[in-house]
Scaffold this active site. Sequence first.
Site, PDB file in Angstrom:
ATOM      1  CG  HIS A 130      -5.854  -0.308  -6.616  1.00  9.58           C
ATOM      2  ND1 HIS A 130      -7.222  -0.135  -6.543  1.00  9.58           N
ATOM      3  CD2 HIS A 130      -5.466   0.321  -7.771  1.00  9.58           C
ATOM      4  CE1 HIS A 130      -7.638   0.557  -7.595  1.00  9.58           C
ATOM      5  NE2 HIS A 130      -6.585   0.843  -8.355  1.00  9.58           N
ATOM      6  CD  GLU A 131      -1.586   0.912  -8.856  1.00 10.89           C
ATOM      7  OE1 GLU A 131      -1.612   0.539 -10.046  1.00 10.89           O
ATOM      8  OE2 GLU A 131      -2.205   1.909  -8.450  1.00 10.89           O
TER       9      GLU A 131
END
Length: 776
Positions: free
Chosen positions: A561-562
């Site tokens: 996600h990051e």
Amino acid sequence: MRRFSTLSRRLQRVVPASSASTANTSPSPALYTGLEPKIKESQDSLIRAVFDNGDVWQDFSQKSVAKPKQSRSITGFINYLTNESDYETGLFMNDFLKTPAGFQKYTAASIEEAGQLIQQLLGALTQRDKLRHAITTFDRLSDVLCQVIDLAEFIRAAHPEQHFVQAAQEAHEQMYEYMNVLNTSVELYTVLDMVFKDSEIVNQLTHEEKVVGTLLLEDFKKSGVTLDDAGRENFVSLTTKISLLGRDFISSNHPKEDYITLTQGEAQGLDPQLAQQLSQGNSVYVPTGGVPGQLALRGMKNENSRKLLWSKMRESSDKSIESLEDLLVSRLELANLMGKESYADYLLSDKMAGNPENVMRFLNGLLDKTLPGAKKELSVLEQIKKQATGNPKSILQAWDKSYYASQLLYQKRNKTKTAHMLSEYFSVGTVVQGLSRIFDKIYGIRFVPTETKTGETWHHDVRRLDVVSETEGLIGIMYADLFQREGKSPNPAHFTVRCSREIYPDELAHMSSSPIAKVPTLNLNGKVFQIPTIALICDFTTPHDLYPSLLSYQEVETLFHEMGHAIHSMLGRTSLHNVCGTRCATDFVELPSVFMENFASNPESLALFARHYSSDSPLPYQQLERHLNEQSYFKDVEQYTQIKMAMLDQVLHGNILKSITNGHFNSQKLYDNLEKDRPLFPPSPSSWHGSFGHLFGYGASYYCYLLDRQMADIVWKKLFSKNPLSRDAGSRMKNEVLQWGGSRDPWECIAGVLEDPELAKGGSQAMEKIGNYDKH
């Protein structure tokens, strides 16, 4: 003008160079492009090694930590209370930041630079010829402020030295106060207003200049600049009041009663260790908040005990309700002052959704689609309850869900136990290596571990990864601070420390004399771009001497996600920094990051990296598949809950005038009405809305994540599900979504990537269509 400083984790920028520039030029693309396969393979192997192999990391990083005069504290981080000469550079290659004292010098130099830009802008009030480049000057001013504020925000969250944290805090406060003065400057607003009132100049503006200028103009207006003196005074008073009420709401955000008292028999089923912690004599004191209360709901066999606990958990304190209602009324007053019917109208005017009616259309469509699946999931639990109670007429109640869900999951897990732990196939090194391989295949970019200079990083655990394009060479710099340590923020986050923008020819001569202009740059097609610099922080376990840091599957998803945000920062290259990378609409910014999560569960992408940390054997996909199935047992129930929370956010931030009687706002009635609409459980008394803390931080925007997840699911299904590593699909995602940052209408981005022209204009039909899109 809030665009003078957007959140640090939402920035990026690129810069062109020339012989007149004193900027630090990046390595020539030739150093990275056209490499021999063996060199590229060696760089790929090094990614895993520098994260997983302590000896390799020590050898690799020795150059950056072996300065003779440099000392280390017992915790392993660098002691910065030394002479500047001890370091080759400062944090993030900023020569000011070799010591904490340098932060004040950097701030002062930046304010001086900002002052010169402000004088240029004010000159346009009397010199029409300066209006043509006013928007790019505003953007440069914004960039100068952001580079201090965003860097300071990161240092506050990640630096282990308190002296540096304090210096960053002081710099942040000083620059933020300076920025707020500019945000409410009538003179600066007038300059921008003059630009858009001059049709000849408007016709000369580029597309990006029009977009950024419009954003800045609207931000000025949202700051109350167009109000009269009394109105501006009222605006300042209301915004201050809202901030204070928000703090009061958060601090009082807890149930009315701290705990319930049960007998040992009534608490039967509690985990023995938890029961021992909560017991005093023959009584058990179960907290109504936090993890212990949730565990009790899952474990207690007595339905009456569960009912009592559940009802007390959802009974908010009087102070919390009062603070919330005062907050909501004050937000309505602010919106009315700004000419809007509701706070939601005020907040959503520049978002994809456009207005609260469109948000509710999307949420209603999504709820109608989710409801049948949620009811089906709960029907399984109701059957378990009927069998457990021996009563075929038993009805599943809200307080039963956690208990019977835990019973079901316990049964399933007993049947699917495996000797191998998933985490053994997900070391930090293999996951980062896998991300690089995925990006290489779909976007033609990859990671190259790079040695750092002394003083460049804030802790010896920080790895630097250069982001390299197969055609352009170095396009970005990433600092990965992934391992836990005392005092570090536990929350995973992506920070843009230095963002991307074009450096224009007229700036180059000035850069030679500017103390803050030393930045890494990229020459591309005759233009100079500042290279974006970002930092990722996570809280993974520290590697052991005998084995690397191993991630749970949830942590793998978090890292993917990051990294989705990070790649958006790298690929979202625009000429103006206000719209680069992740600096886009808040209800669009999570799309790239949520989209990346899909690669963490796909068999083809997993085959690139999911290998046992010791034996190097590939992950048996069936093992992960079972885990994913367990995690999805109640996915529709969870989505239903999130939709209802987003609806509550809209209702409470809508036009609530009708609910105000004799100066008092009754939020309970609005909450009760929403609970009665398409319920999953029989009605029961609750004032839970008084404990919904996100109503302050996400006011009128809680729907954003749902919208982005829905769009990400659609993009994945249409472009990537059949061939997830397709370069054609990746190019479309890059060209239609990522490269634009916030310079293109997000509806045009989503319409382009999905090849669905009907979505391009946005509005109610587009929102409704996204909500009803078949993602299965």
